[in-house]
Write a protein that holds these residues in place. Sequence first.
Motif, PDB file in Angstrom:
ATOM      1  N   VAL A   1     -24.467  -5.377  16.197  1.00 28.70           N
ATOM      2  CA  VAL A   1     -23.448  -5.938  15.218  1.00 28.70           C
ATOM      3  C   VAL A   1     -23.939  -6.186  13.693  1.00 28.70           C
ATOM      4  O   VAL A   1     -24.994  -5.943  13.681  1.00 28.70           O
ATOM      5  CB  VAL A   1     -23.039  -7.411  15.583  1.00 28.70           C
ATOM      6  N   ARG A   2     -23.006  -5.609  12.963  1.00 26.61           N
ATOM      7  CA  ARG A   2     -23.582  -5.609  11.387  1.00 26.61           C
ATOM      8  C   ARG A   2     -22.528  -6.579  10.559  1.00 26.61           C
ATOM      9  O   ARG A   2     -21.380  -6.500  10.692  1.00 26.61           O
ATOM     10  CB  ARG A   2     -23.407  -4.065  10.618  1.00 26.61           C
ATOM     11  N   TYR A   3     -23.105  -7.397   9.824  1.00 25.72           N
ATOM     12  CA  TYR A   3     -22.251  -8.066   8.540  1.00 25.72           C
ATOM     13  C   TYR A   3     -22.338  -7.251   7.497  1.00 25.72           C
ATOM     14  O   TYR A   3     -23.424  -7.212   6.793  1.00 25.72           O
ATOM     15  CB  TYR A   3     -22.808  -9.399   8.323  1.00 25.72           C
ATOM     16  N   THR A   4     -21.319  -6.914   6.786  1.00 21.75           N
ATOM     17  CA  THR A   4     -21.132  -6.061   5.433  1.00 21.75           C
ATOM     18  C   THR A   4     -20.595  -6.962   4.401  1.00 21.75           C
ATOM     19  O   THR A   4     -19.574  -7.489   4.994  1.00 21.75           O
ATOM     20  CB  THR A   4     -20.425  -4.810   5.717  1.00 21.75           C
ATOM     21  N   PHE A   5     -21.026  -6.835   3.439  1.00 29.37           N
ATOM     22  CA  PHE A   5     -20.208  -7.375   2.132  1.00 29.37           C
ATOM     23  C   PHE A   5     -20.370  -6.778   1.023  1.00 29.37           C
ATOM     24  O   PHE A   5     -21.479  -6.143   0.798  1.00 29.37           O
ATOM     25  CB  PHE A   5     -20.817  -8.928   1.867  1.00 29.37           C
ATOM     26  N   GLY A   6     -19.485  -6.820   0.052  1.00 31.70           N
ATOM     27  CA  GLY A   6     -19.507  -5.826  -1.088  1.00 31.70           C
ATOM     28  C   GLY A   6     -17.978  -5.736  -1.418  1.00 31.70           C
ATOM     29  O   GLY A   6     -16.975  -6.393  -0.842  1.00 31.70           O
ATOM     30  N   GLU A   7     -17.524  -4.449  -2.207  1.00 29.65           N
ATOM     31  CA  GLU A   7     -16.355  -4.081  -2.574  1.00 29.65           C
ATOM     32  C   GLU A   7     -16.403  -2.904  -3.024  1.00 29.65           C
ATOM     33  O   GLU A   7     -17.406  -1.965  -3.300  1.00 29.65           O
ATOM     34  CB  GLU A   7     -15.979  -5.049  -3.861  1.00 29.65           C
ATOM     35  N   THR A   8     -14.883  -2.362  -3.036  1.00 24.37           N
ATOM     36  CA  THR A   8     -14.858  -0.975  -3.590  1.00 24.37           C
ATOM     37  C   THR A   8     -13.964  -1.129  -5.047  1.00 24.37           C
ATOM     38  O   THR A   8     -13.066  -1.916  -4.734  1.00 24.37           O
ATOM     39  CB  THR A   8     -14.135  -0.082  -2.568  1.00 24.37           C
ATOM     40  N   GLU A   9     -14.540  -0.746  -5.893  1.00 26.29           N
ATOM     41  CA  GLU A   9     -13.721  -0.788  -7.217  1.00 26.29           C
ATOM     42  C   GLU A   9     -12.915   0.543  -7.681  1.00 26.29           C
ATOM     43  O   GLU A   9     -13.559   1.516  -7.618  1.00 26.29           O
ATOM     44  CB  GLU A   9     -14.554  -1.352  -8.281  1.00 26.29           C
ATOM     45  N   TYR A  10     -11.655   0.436  -7.707  1.00 27.72           N
ATOM     46  CA  TYR A  10     -11.155   1.952  -8.394  1.00 27.72           C
ATOM     47  C   TYR A  10     -10.556   1.517  -9.563  1.00 27.72           C
ATOM     48  O   TYR A  10      -9.843   0.639  -9.957  1.00 27.72           O
ATOM     49  CB  TYR A  10     -10.209   2.415  -7.258  1.00 27.72           C
ATOM     50  N   VAL A  11     -10.725   2.671 -10.622  1.00 27.58           N
ATOM     51  CA  VAL A  11     -10.240   2.351 -12.107  1.00 27.58           C
ATOM     52  C   VAL A  11      -9.400   3.647 -12.399  1.00 27.58           C
ATOM     53  O   VAL A  11      -9.914   4.806 -12.171  1.00 27.58           O
ATOM     54  CB  VAL A  11     -11.374   2.250 -13.001  1.00 27.58           C
ATOM     55  N   MET A  12      -8.062   3.541 -12.969  1.00 27.20           N
ATOM     56  CA  MET A  12      -7.531   4.566 -13.342  1.00 27.20           C
ATOM     57  C   MET A  12      -7.178   4.101 -14.866  1.00 27.20           C
ATOM     58  O   MET A  12      -6.861   3.156 -15.123  1.00 27.20           O
ATOM     59  CB  MET A  12      -5.981   4.499 -12.565  1.00 27.20           C
ATOM     60  N   ASP A  13      -7.392   5.220 -15.803  1.00 29.22           N
ATOM     61  CA  ASP A  13      -7.699   4.953 -17.062  1.00 29.22           C
ATOM     62  C   ASP A  13      -6.602   6.024 -17.873  1.00 29.22           C
ATOM     63  O   ASP A  13      -7.205   7.295 -17.679  1.00 29.22           O
ATOM     64  CB  ASP A  13      -9.012   4.825 -17.645  1.00 29.22           C
ATOM     65  N   ILE A  14      -5.679   5.670 -18.541  1.00 32.28           N
ATOM     66  CA  ILE A  14      -4.941   6.936 -18.840  1.00 32.28           C
ATOM     67  C   ILE A  14      -4.969   6.651 -20.730  1.00 32.28           C
ATOM     68  O   ILE A  14      -4.758   5.584 -20.999  1.00 32.28           O
ATOM     69  CB  ILE A  14      -3.441   6.686 -18.491  1.00 32.28           C
ATOM     70  N   ARG A  15      -5.178   7.611 -21.280  1.00 27.90           N
ATOM     71  CA  ARG A  15      -5.262   7.635 -22.758  1.00 27.90           C
ATOM     72  C   ARG A  15      -4.195   8.866 -23.124  1.00 27.90           C
ATOM     73  O   ARG A  15      -4.762   9.901 -23.047  1.00 27.90           O
ATOM     74  CB  ARG A  15      -6.552   7.825 -23.482  1.00 27.90           C
ATOM     75  N   GLN A  16      -3.186   8.571 -23.737  1.00 21.92           N
ATOM     76  CA  GLN A  16      -2.166   9.631 -24.055  1.00 21.92           C
ATOM     77  C   GLN A  16      -1.535   9.610 -25.495  1.00 21.92           C
ATOM     78  O   GLN A  16      -1.297   8.378 -25.975  1.00 21.92           O
ATOM     79  CB  GLN A  16      -0.918   9.580 -22.979  1.00 21.92           C
ATOM     80  N   ILE A  17      -1.602  10.760 -26.348  1.00 14.67           N
ATOM     81  CA  ILE A  17      -1.066  10.849 -27.581  1.00 14.67           C
ATOM     82  C   ILE A  17       0.418  10.935 -27.631  1.00 14.67           C
ATOM     83  O   ILE A  17       0.842  11.960 -27.068  1.00 14.67           O
ATOM     84  CB  ILE A  17      -1.785  11.931 -28.247  1.00 14.67           C
ATOM     85  N   ASP A  18       0.848  10.101 -28.214  1.00 15.31           N
ATOM     86  CA  ASP A  18       2.412  10.132 -28.488  1.00 15.31           C
ATOM     87  C   ASP A  18       2.931  10.458 -30.029  1.00 15.31           C
ATOM     88  O   ASP A  18       2.161   9.958 -30.931  1.00 15.31           O
ATOM     89  CB  ASP A  18       3.090   8.947 -28.092  1.00 15.31           C
ATOM     90  N   GLY A  19       3.646  11.249 -30.259  1.00 15.95           N
ATOM     91  CA  GLY A  19       3.836  11.795 -31.806  1.00 15.95           C
ATOM     92  C   GLY A  19       4.345  10.653 -32.535  1.00 15.95           C
ATOM     93  O   GLY A  19       4.072  10.735 -33.762  1.00 15.95           O
TER      94      GLY A  19
END
Length: 354
Positions: free
Chosen positions: A49-67
């Motif tokens: 048996v294993r006890y696991t602790f932690g996290e997965t972090e996901y990042v979406m980062d948008i930078r868009q140029i608008d006229g």
Amino acid sequence: MKAAHILLTIALAVLASGALSEEIPPTAPPAPLNIPAQYTSHFFFAPSVRYTFGETEYVMDIRQIDGELGVLKLKSQLEFPLDGVLAGGTVGLHIARNNRPLWRFELGLWTNANNPGGTMYDHDWANFYTGTYEKFSYTESDVEMNSLLIDLRGAYAIHSRPTWDLSLTGGYRYQHIYQDVIGFAGWQLDPETFERNYFDFENLLGITYEINYHLPNVGLMLNADLGQRATLAVHGAGALAIASDEDDHVLRKKISTADMTGWGLLSGASLDYAPGGSAAPGFFISLSGGLDYFSASGDQTQYWYEDETIDVYNPETEQWEEEVVVEAGTRLTGIPHDITSLQFHTGLKVGFRF
């Protein structure tokens, strides 16, 4: 006459000693013994048996140029919990040379035995509403999880001493995680008043998230005897991280998918105790712990499989009306997408070597 007799006696003695020296050669030193190496092998099976602790972090980062509007920024960060108990086991073959391990081959498999005990956090930032880059949404949710972990590893002793050895390791790890995100409690910024609107929706499926890691790895392991019954092993390996994920925002009718590559670190230690001796067949028990870290980046694609709508109040009709904000079939590509995962684990293994 007497002197002649003495000389004759001496001459005969010299001749006799010379003859003996020719007949009996001096004794040569013994040749070194060429003892062949002794090889033994042991199979073992160990539920664990294993006890696991932690996290997965996901990042979406948008930078868009608008006229007209200039630079538009949108960032979303989701933190998925990985706390939980895994159940499974390990099978393996160890080949020893002169009672020191030479080759090790091990295959382990585990799956979660309960749902994680943590909370999923969702943060969103943008400059759409106030013109400044600020957080406009924050929620917390419960999580239900299914997972599978497969770990295949081999090791070869490159340096060996009577009580310790150093091995080169190589392996492949596969990790699959599927999570349902249920309920939303938090706030969103009102685009009209810029005030926070708080809410709490229970028992509502909002997101399903799935991620797969493929981790070929290579590293080193130090194995040392602590007496006749106990051994300590410490290992570390660098990994190529190949990941793919799918995020279905059920409430927004949108699926986001990405393929990513990066790197990882696998590390750990184990202490084994065998009442009958560390190299002998029989019962043994093992305590272990470790830390794993993965980081990968790629491009995300978002696809709306149905219209995304919001409720808007119409003052003319004095009713709330449904308004389409994104039409079905809309697809966005090339969105920067990053994954990081930090996982700690402790384990207990009870097995039999034969």
